[in-house]
Write a protein that holds these residues in place. Sequence first.
Motif, PDB file in Angstrom:
ATOM      1  N   GLY A  44      -3.173  -3.091   0.958  1.00 56.04           N
ATOM      2  CA  GLY A  44      -3.896  -1.903   0.514  1.00 56.04           C
ATOM      3  C   GLY A  44      -4.743  -1.312   1.634  1.00 56.04           C
ATOM      4  O   GLY A  44      -4.766  -0.101   1.836  1.00 56.04           O
ATOM      5  N   TRP A  45      -5.436  -2.178   2.381  1.00 55.22           N
ATOM      6  CA  TRP A  45      -6.267  -1.708   3.492  1.00 55.22           C
ATOM      7  C   TRP A  45      -5.410  -1.022   4.550  1.00 55.22           C
ATOM      8  O   TRP A  45      -5.754   0.041   5.046  1.00 55.22           O
ATOM      9  CB  TRP A  45      -7.038  -2.886   4.090  1.00 55.22           C
ATOM     10  CG  TRP A  45      -7.885  -2.500   5.252  1.00 55.22           C
ATOM     11  CD1 TRP A  45      -9.076  -1.828   5.215  1.00 55.22           C
ATOM     12  CD2 TRP A  45      -7.629  -2.749   6.633  1.00 55.22           C
ATOM     13  NE1 TRP A  45      -9.571  -1.651   6.488  1.00 55.22           N
ATOM     14  CE2 TRP A  45      -8.686  -2.214   7.384  1.00 55.22           C
ATOM     15  CE3 TRP A  45      -6.580  -3.379   7.314  1.00 55.22           C
ATOM     16  CZ2 TRP A  45      -8.743  -2.276   8.765  1.00 55.22           C
ATOM     17  CZ3 TRP A  45      -6.647  -3.450   8.693  1.00 55.22           C
ATOM     18  CH2 TRP A  45      -7.717  -2.900   9.402  1.00 55.22           C
ATOM     19  N   LEU A  46      -4.281  -1.612   4.882  1.00 56.87           N
ATOM     20  CA  LEU A  46      -3.396  -1.009   5.877  1.00 56.87           C
ATOM     21  C   LEU A  46      -2.834   0.328   5.406  1.00 56.87           C
ATOM     22  O   LEU A  46      -2.595   1.225   6.207  1.00 56.87           O
ATOM     23  CB  LEU A  46      -2.252  -1.965   6.224  1.00 56.87           C
ATOM     24  CG  LEU A  46      -2.649  -3.130   7.124  1.00 56.87           C
ATOM     25  CD1 LEU A  46      -1.539  -4.177   7.156  1.00 56.87           C
ATOM     26  CD2 LEU A  46      -2.970  -2.654   8.526  1.00 56.87           C
ATOM     27  N   ASP A  47      -2.640   0.470   4.091  1.00 56.92           N
ATOM     28  CA  ASP A  47      -2.132   1.724   3.523  1.00 56.92           C
ATOM     29  C   ASP A  47      -3.239   2.746   3.299  1.00 56.92           C
ATOM     30  O   ASP A  47      -2.970   3.867   2.887  1.00 56.92           O
ATOM     31  CB  ASP A  47      -1.440   1.465   2.180  1.00 56.92           C
ATOM     32  CG  ASP A  47      -0.129   0.707   2.329  1.00 56.92           C
ATOM     33  OD1 ASP A  47       0.409   0.610   3.457  1.00 56.92           O
ATOM     34  OD2 ASP A  47       0.362   0.195   1.302  1.00 56.92           O
ATOM     35  N   GLY A  48      -4.497   2.350   3.515  1.00 53.16           N
ATOM     36  CA  GLY A  48      -5.616   3.264   3.318  1.00 53.16           C
ATOM     37  C   GLY A  48      -5.951   3.500   1.862  1.00 53.16           C
ATOM     38  O   GLY A  48      -6.379   4.585   1.474  1.00 53.16           O
ATOM     39  N   ARG A  49      -5.749   2.489   1.038  1.00 52.93           N
ATOM     40  CA  ARG A  49      -6.024   2.620  -0.399  1.00 52.93           C
ATOM     41  C   ARG A  49      -6.541   1.294  -0.934  1.00 52.93           C
ATOM     42  O   ARG A  49      -6.415   0.271  -0.296  1.00 52.93           O
ATOM     43  CB  ARG A  49      -4.752   2.997  -1.148  1.00 52.93           C
ATOM     44  CG  ARG A  49      -3.665   1.934  -1.030  1.00 52.93           C
ATOM     45  CD  ARG A  49      -2.396   2.278  -1.784  1.00 52.93           C
ATOM     46  NE  ARG A  49      -1.381   1.270  -1.602  1.00 52.93           N
ATOM     47  CZ  ARG A  49      -1.316   0.111  -2.250  1.00 52.93           C
ATOM     48  NH1 ARG A  49      -2.220  -0.194  -3.159  1.00 52.93           N
ATOM     49  NH2 ARG A  49      -0.357  -0.754  -2.019  1.00 52.93           N
ATOM     50  N   GLU A  50      -7.128   1.368  -2.121  1.00 53.92           N
ATOM     51  CA  GLU A  50      -7.524   0.135  -2.795  1.00 53.92           C
ATOM     52  C   GLU A  50      -6.304  -0.411  -3.523  1.00 53.92           C
ATOM     53  O   GLU A  50      -5.557   0.351  -4.139  1.00 53.92           O
ATOM     54  CB  GLU A  50      -8.638   0.403  -3.804  1.00 53.92           C
ATOM     55  CG  GLU A  50      -9.971   0.672  -3.167  1.00 53.92           C
ATOM     56  CD  GLU A  50     -11.067   0.781  -4.199  1.00 53.92           C
ATOM     57  OE1 GLU A  50     -10.899   0.303  -5.344  1.00 53.92           O
ATOM     58  OE2 GLU A  50     -12.117   1.347  -3.862  1.00 53.92           O
ATOM     59  N   PRO A  51      -6.092  -1.707  -3.482  1.00 53.32           N
ATOM     60  CA  PRO A  51      -4.973  -2.260  -4.242  1.00 53.32           C
ATOM     61  C   PRO A  51      -5.239  -2.142  -5.741  1.00 53.32           C
ATOM     62  O   PRO A  51      -6.378  -2.137  -6.171  1.00 53.32           O
ATOM     63  CB  PRO A  51      -4.927  -3.729  -3.808  1.00 53.32           C
ATOM     64  CG  PRO A  51      -6.266  -4.016  -3.235  1.00 53.32           C
ATOM     65  CD  PRO A  51      -6.829  -2.723  -2.750  1.00 53.32           C
ATOM     66  N   VAL A  65     -10.545  -4.723  -7.582  1.00 51.99           N
ATOM     67  CA  VAL A  65      -9.294  -4.292  -8.200  1.00 51.99           C
ATOM     68  C   VAL A  65      -9.490  -2.911  -8.801  1.00 51.99           C
ATOM     69  O   VAL A  65     -10.439  -2.675  -9.531  1.00 51.99           O
ATOM     70  CB  VAL A  65      -8.858  -5.273  -9.304  1.00 51.99           C
ATOM     71  CG1 VAL A  65      -7.588  -4.785  -9.977  1.00 51.99           C
ATOM     72  CG2 VAL A  65      -8.664  -6.655  -8.743  1.00 51.99           C
ATOM     73  N   SER A  66      -8.588  -2.004  -8.491  1.00 54.19           N
ATOM     74  CA  SER A  66      -8.647  -0.656  -9.037  1.00 54.19           C
ATOM     75  C   SER A  66      -7.601  -0.512 -10.139  1.00 54.19           C
ATOM     76  O   SER A  66      -6.453  -0.867  -9.951  1.00 54.19           O
ATOM     77  CB  SER A  66      -8.375   0.361  -7.931  1.00 54.19           C
ATOM     78  OG  SER A  66      -8.228   1.641  -8.490  1.00 54.19           O
ATOM     79  N   THR A  67      -8.030   0.017 -11.272  1.00 52.96           N
ATOM     80  CA  THR A  67      -7.082   0.304 -12.351  1.00 52.96           C
ATOM     81  C   THR A  67      -7.045   1.808 -12.613  1.00 52.96           C
ATOM     82  O   THR A  67      -6.438   2.263 -13.566  1.00 52.96           O
ATOM     83  CB  THR A  67      -7.469  -0.433 -13.635  1.00 52.96           C
ATOM     84  OG1 THR A  67      -8.804  -0.077 -13.990  1.00 52.96           O
ATOM     85  CG2 THR A  67      -7.347  -1.934 -13.471  1.00 52.96           C
ATOM     86  N   SER A  68      -7.640   2.598 -11.713  1.00 52.35           N
ATOM     87  CA  SER A  68      -7.752   4.032 -11.935  1.00 52.35           C
ATOM     88  C   SER A  68      -6.409   4.750 -11.921  1.00 52.35           C
ATOM     89  O   SER A  68      -6.256   5.760 -12.569  1.00 52.35           O
ATOM     90  CB  SER A  68      -8.684   4.654 -10.874  1.00 52.35           C
ATOM     91  OG  SER A  68      -8.132   4.447  -9.588  1.00 52.35           O
ATOM     92  N   ASN A  69      -5.427   4.221 -11.202  1.00 57.10           N
ATOM     93  CA  ASN A  69      -4.128   4.904 -11.153  1.00 57.10           C
ATOM     94  C   ASN A  69      -3.094   4.175 -12.009  1.00 57.10           C
ATOM     95  O   ASN A  69      -1.932   4.172 -11.717  1.00 57.10           O
ATOM     96  CB  ASN A  69      -3.638   5.046  -9.718  1.00 57.10           C
ATOM     97  CG  ASN A  69      -3.561   3.732  -8.987  1.00 57.10           C
ATOM     98  OD1 ASN A  69      -3.955   2.699  -9.522  1.00 57.10           O
ATOM     99  ND2 ASN A  69      -3.064   3.756  -7.774  1.00 57.10           N
ATOM    100  N   MET A  70      -3.540   3.612 -13.107  1.00 57.11           N
ATOM    101  CA  MET A  70      -2.667   2.834 -13.977  1.00 57.11           C
ATOM    102  C   MET A  70      -2.407   3.539 -15.311  1.00 57.11           C
ATOM    103  O   MET A  70      -2.086   2.931 -16.291  1.00 57.11           O
ATOM    104  CB  MET A  70      -3.271   1.456 -14.253  1.00 57.11           C
ATOM    105  CG  MET A  70      -3.384   0.577 -13.030  1.00 57.11           C
ATOM    106  SD  MET A  70      -1.804   0.183 -12.340  1.00 57.11           S
ATOM    107  CE  MET A  70      -1.070  -0.664 -13.718  1.00 57.11           C
ATOM    108  N   SER A  71      -2.526   4.863 -15.313  1.00 60.37           N
ATOM    109  CA  SER A  71      -2.312   5.597 -16.576  1.00 60.37           C
ATOM    110  C   SER A  71      -0.847   5.509 -16.989  1.00 60.37           C
ATOM    111  O   SER A  71       0.038   5.298 -16.175  1.00 60.37           O
ATOM    112  CB  SER A  71      -2.741   7.045 -16.411  1.00 60.37           C
ATOM    113  OG  SER A  71      -1.888   7.693 -15.488  1.00 60.37           O
ATOM    114  N   ALA A  72      -0.586   5.725 -18.253  1.00 66.16           N
ATOM    115  CA  ALA A  72       0.779   5.618 -18.788  1.00 66.16           C
ATOM    116  C   ALA A  72       1.709   6.628 -18.126  1.00 66.16           C
ATOM    117  O   ALA A  72       2.887   6.367 -17.945  1.00 66.16           O
ATOM    118  CB  ALA A  72       0.761   5.829 -20.299  1.00 66.16           C
TER     119      ALA A  72
END
Length: 118
Positions: free
Chosen positions: A37-44, A106-113
Amino acid sequence: MSAEQDFTEGLFACFKDFKLCLCVWCIPCIPSAKQRGWLDGREPNIIDYCCCQPSPYVSRQSFRKRYGYKMDAWKDCLCACFCYPCFLGQNDLEMRKHGYSPDVVVSTSNMSAGAVKA
């Protein structure tokens, strides 16, 4: 940065940090997902941790390229295959020198249906 730079932490350096050592040996999916995630510039997100554990070998190759480290695919492949936890720990310690923090949540913000398409 010199193209000949290589990792300054040894393969068994994770034994210096008990928390890291415990993590890479007992639950390697967590540091692996955080590093990618860090290498991709995002939170896993939760999927990174549970279902799609990224390859530390691929993460290391990305890290080497990004920071001008000497490419050594064979050495990285052998270390990842035969001493996976130590390899993961070495990645962690070296990435910290470039701003990586293992304390990402842990990010769950992009886990929408609607985010998952069949």
